[in-house]
Design a protein around this motif. Structure first.
Motif, PDB file in Angstrom:
ATOM      1  N   LYS A 205       0.831  -1.204   0.000  1.00  0.00           N
ATOM      2  CA  LYS A 205       0.000   0.000   0.000  1.00  0.00           C
ATOM      3  C   LYS A 205       0.867   1.256   0.000  1.00  0.00           C
ATOM      4  CE  LYS A 205      -4.155  -1.930   2.128  1.00  0.00           C
ATOM      5  NZ  LYS A 205      -5.106  -1.848   3.266  1.00  0.00           N
ATOM      6  N   GLU A 206       1.952   1.224   0.746  1.00  0.00           N
ATOM      7  CA  GLU A 206       2.862   2.368   0.797  1.00  0.00           C
ATOM      8  C   GLU A 206       3.578   2.563  -0.533  1.00  0.00           C
ATOM      9  OE1 GLU A 206       4.077   2.295   5.545  1.00  0.00           O
ATOM     10  OE2 GLU A 206       5.150   1.026   4.107  1.00  0.00           O
ATOM     11  N   LEU A 207       3.788   1.480  -1.262  1.00  0.00           N
ATOM     12  CA  LEU A 207       4.478   1.557  -2.551  1.00  0.00           C
ATOM     13  C   LEU A 207       3.721   2.447  -3.530  1.00  0.00           C
ATOM     14  CD1 LEU A 207       6.800   0.502  -4.399  1.00  0.00           C
ATOM     15  CD2 LEU A 207       5.229  -1.323  -5.087  1.00  0.00           C
ATOM     16  N   GLU A 208       2.404   2.342  -3.555  1.00  0.00           N
ATOM     17  CA  GLU A 208       1.594   3.123  -4.494  1.00  0.00           C
ATOM     18  C   GLU A 208       1.785   4.626  -4.281  1.00  0.00           C
ATOM     19  OE1 GLU A 208      -3.033   3.632  -6.003  1.00  0.00           O
ATOM     20  OE2 GLU A 208      -2.580   2.349  -4.282  1.00  0.00           O
ATOM     21  N   ARG A 230       0.116  -5.192 -17.893  1.00  0.00           N
ATOM     22  CA  ARG A 230      -0.995  -5.934 -17.293  1.00  0.00           C
ATOM     23  C   ARG A 230      -0.515  -6.728 -16.063  1.00  0.00           C
ATOM     24  NH1 ARG A 230      -5.838  -7.849 -19.307  1.00  0.00           N
ATOM     25  NH2 ARG A 230      -5.271  -7.178 -21.406  1.00  0.00           N
ATOM     26  N   GLU A 231       0.630  -7.367 -16.211  1.00  0.00           N
ATOM     27  CA  GLU A 231       1.186  -8.147 -15.104  1.00  0.00           C
ATOM     28  C   GLU A 231       1.643  -7.240 -13.961  1.00  0.00           C
ATOM     29  OE1 GLU A 231       2.875 -11.875 -17.802  1.00  0.00           O
ATOM     30  OE2 GLU A 231       4.076 -10.071 -17.510  1.00  0.00           O
ATOM     31  N   LEU A 232       2.209  -6.069 -14.303  1.00  0.00           N
ATOM     32  CA  LEU A 232       2.612  -5.111 -13.269  1.00  0.00           C
ATOM     33  C   LEU A 232       1.406  -4.646 -12.463  1.00  0.00           C
ATOM     34  CD1 LEU A 232       5.230  -2.884 -15.157  1.00  0.00           C
ATOM     35  CD2 LEU A 232       5.682  -4.434 -13.241  1.00  0.00           C
ATOM     36  N   GLU A 233       0.313  -4.366 -13.162  1.00  0.00           N
ATOM     37  CA  GLU A 233      -0.912  -3.952 -12.482  1.00  0.00           C
ATOM     38  C   GLU A 233      -1.388  -5.043 -11.529  1.00  0.00           C
ATOM     39  OE1 GLU A 233      -4.964  -1.881 -13.953  1.00  0.00           O
ATOM     40  OE2 GLU A 233      -4.625  -3.891 -14.791  1.00  0.00           O
ATOM     41  N   ILE A 235       0.340  -7.450  -9.948  1.00  0.00           N
ATOM     42  CA  ILE A 235       1.139  -7.733  -8.754  1.00  0.00           C
ATOM     43  C   ILE A 235       1.331  -6.514  -7.843  1.00  0.00           C
ATOM     44  CG2 ILE A 235       2.349  -9.644  -9.874  1.00  0.00           C
ATOM     45  CD1 ILE A 235       4.796  -7.836 -10.070  1.00  0.00           C
ATOM     46  N   THR A 236       1.291  -5.293  -8.411  1.00  0.00           N
ATOM     47  CA  THR A 236       1.487  -4.093  -7.579  1.00  0.00           C
ATOM     48  C   THR A 236       0.173  -3.495  -7.091  1.00  0.00           C
ATOM     49  OG1 THR A 236       1.422  -2.562  -9.472  1.00  0.00           O
ATOM     50  CG2 THR A 236       3.590  -3.484  -8.848  1.00  0.00           C
ATOM     51  N   LYS A 237      -0.938  -3.881  -7.726  1.00  0.00           N
ATOM     52  CA  LYS A 237      -2.264  -3.334  -7.404  1.00  0.00           C
ATOM     53  C   LYS A 237      -2.358  -1.848  -7.763  1.00  0.00           C
ATOM     54  CE  LYS A 237      -2.827  -7.390  -5.675  1.00  0.00           C
ATOM     55  NZ  LYS A 237      -3.390  -8.444  -6.544  1.00  0.00           N
ATOM     56  N   VAL A 238      -1.504  -1.415  -8.688  1.00  0.00           N
ATOM     57  CA  VAL A 238      -1.523  -0.046  -9.197  1.00  0.00           C
ATOM     58  C   VAL A 238      -1.961  -0.106 -10.658  1.00  0.00           C
ATOM     59  CG1 VAL A 238      -0.130   2.008  -9.688  1.00  0.00           C
ATOM     60  CG2 VAL A 238       0.331   0.645  -7.636  1.00  0.00           C
ATOM     61  N   GLY A 239      -2.817   0.825 -11.069  1.00  0.00           N
ATOM     62  CA  GLY A 239      -3.332   0.814 -12.437  1.00  0.00           C
ATOM     63  C   GLY A 239      -2.223   0.834 -13.474  1.00  0.00           C
ATOM     64  N   ARG A 240      -2.408   0.032 -14.531  1.00  0.00           N
ATOM     65  CA  ARG A 240      -1.345  -0.071 -15.548  1.00  0.00           C
ATOM     66  C   ARG A 240      -1.080   1.260 -16.252  1.00  0.00           C
ATOM     67  NH1 ARG A 240      -4.669  -4.129 -19.416  1.00  0.00           N
ATOM     68  NH2 ARG A 240      -5.538  -4.639 -17.395  1.00  0.00           N
ATOM     69  N   GLU A 241      -2.115   2.102 -16.411  1.00  0.00           N
ATOM     70  CA  GLU A 241      -1.928   3.391 -17.080  1.00  0.00           C
ATOM     71  C   GLU A 241      -1.079   4.325 -16.213  1.00  0.00           C
ATOM     72  OE1 GLU A 241      -1.944   6.124 -20.057  1.00  0.00           O
ATOM     73  OE2 GLU A 241      -2.556   4.006 -20.097  1.00  0.00           O
ATOM     74  N   LYS A 242      -1.292   4.274 -14.924  1.00  0.00           N
ATOM     75  CA  LYS A 242      -0.481   5.074 -14.002  1.00  0.00           C
ATOM     76  C   LYS A 242       0.978   4.628 -14.061  1.00  0.00           C
ATOM     77  CE  LYS A 242       0.006   6.394  -9.124  1.00  0.00           C
ATOM     78  NZ  LYS A 242      -0.601   6.337  -7.770  1.00  0.00           N
ATOM     79  N   ILE A 243       1.204   3.322 -14.117  1.00  0.00           N
ATOM     80  CA  ILE A 243       2.567   2.789 -14.203  1.00  0.00           C
ATOM     81  C   ILE A 243       3.207   3.195 -15.521  1.00  0.00           C
ATOM     82  CG2 ILE A 243       3.939   0.672 -14.369  1.00  0.00           C
ATOM     83  CD1 ILE A 243       1.923  -0.626 -12.448  1.00  0.00           C
ATOM     84  N   ARG A 244       2.448   3.093 -16.596  1.00  0.00           N
ATOM     85  CA  ARG A 244       2.973   3.437 -17.926  1.00  0.00           C
ATOM     86  C   ARG A 244       3.398   4.901 -17.979  1.00  0.00           C
ATOM     87  NH1 ARG A 244       1.754   5.646 -22.653  1.00  0.00           N
ATOM     88  NH2 ARG A 244      -0.216   6.441 -21.831  1.00  0.00           N
ATOM     89  N   ARG A 245       2.537   5.797 -17.461  1.00  0.00           N
ATOM     90  CA  ARG A 245       2.858   7.229 -17.466  1.00  0.00           C
ATOM     91  C   ARG A 245       4.094   7.510 -16.614  1.00  0.00           C
ATOM     92  NH1 ARG A 245      -2.817   7.958 -16.740  1.00  0.00           N
ATOM     93  NH2 ARG A 245      -2.402   8.495 -14.551  1.00  0.00           N
TER      94      ARG A 245
END
Length: 253
Positions: A205-208, A230-233, A235-245
């Motif tokens: 949760k803190e990671l996000e 998709r896989e990052l989303e 395992i991290t529980k963070v939206g893939r679009e947020k990770i991509r940006r």
């Protein structure tokens, strides 16, 4: 058939293969089920001209380290053992349908060091799962049979029996075992994430909320281990679009 990255190793090829139960079901949970898949793994080697160097049968997945010459032989071998086991499992449980989770995952072994790490990683899977404390305590892996039956491979790969034992008992991070793989499974990607969180003393949760650390671990998983958005989303529980940006933004800095 999986897509292979062709890479020769002293005139032959080695590959690390994993197969999972559909929906992560425990398709090898019972002792008789483990015995059956082990029998299929071992008895089909000669027929398809392959050599199973190492294996480990867990409750919901298995690992194989295979030496082979022709990709078609490897493909036929995997088809044979998976199909035969699916027939056995469905009959045993009075069910129909798929037993395995899609195609098996394959990782070409790059060099001798990578080969050693892959064998150790396979045999230490039960330790990672907290089933036992030492590799020689687990009945359904090739750790002990490797010692008894594959003396030539021990010398060729590990140089000595003492080195073989030592590498299995060294207290190394799972991250080190995975460092050379071409592409890792979701399970292994999750292991890397957990290891990262442990070292940084933070929770998922803190990671996000920590963009710097989120970028760091996602960058490692995406670029080094070829983990998809998709896989990052997942395992991290963070939206893939947020990770991509986040990854694109930091690439431009």
């Amino acid at each position: 058939m999986p897509k292979f990255i062709r890479k020769n190793l002293e005139g032959t090829e080695y590959v690390h293969i994993t197969t999972h139960g559909i929906a992560e079901e425990y398709i090898y949970e019972e002792i008789n089920e483990k015995k059956e898949i082990r029998k299929l793994i071992l008895e089909n080697q000669e027929k398809f001209n392959i050599n199973v160097i190492a294996y480990c049968i867990m409750d919901n997945h298995l690992h194989l380290l295979i030496k082979f010459k022709e990709t078609k032989d490897l493909s036929k071998y995997m088809h044979q053992i998976n199909t035969s086991y699916a027939i056995y499992y469905n009959k045993r449980h009075n069910r129909q349908g798929y037993v395995h989770k899609g195609r098996y995952c394959s990782q070409i072994i790059k060099n001798k060091n990578h080969l050693r790490k892959a064998i150790v990683y396979i045999h230490n899977n039960p330790i990672k799962a907290k089933i036992c404390n030492k590799a020689d305590e687990y009945y359904f892996s090739s750790y002990l049979s490797f010692l008894k039956e594959k003396k030539d491979e021990i010398i060729n790969i590990f140089d000595s029996e003492n080195q073989y034992r030592k590498m299995h008992y060294e207290n190394k991070s799972q991250l080190e075992y995975l460092v050379d793989f071409e592409k890792i499974s979701n399970d292994d990607a999750n292991i890397i994430l957990i290891e990262y969180l442990r070292k940084k003393h933070i929770t998922i949760k803190e990671l996000e909320k920590d963009k710097e650390k989120l970028y760091e671990v996602c960058n490692i998983l995406k670029n080094k281990y070829k983990v998809s958005y998709r896989e990052l989303e997942n395992i991290t529980k963070v939206g893939r679009e947020k990770i991509r940006r986040l990854l694109i933004k930091n690439m431009k800095v």
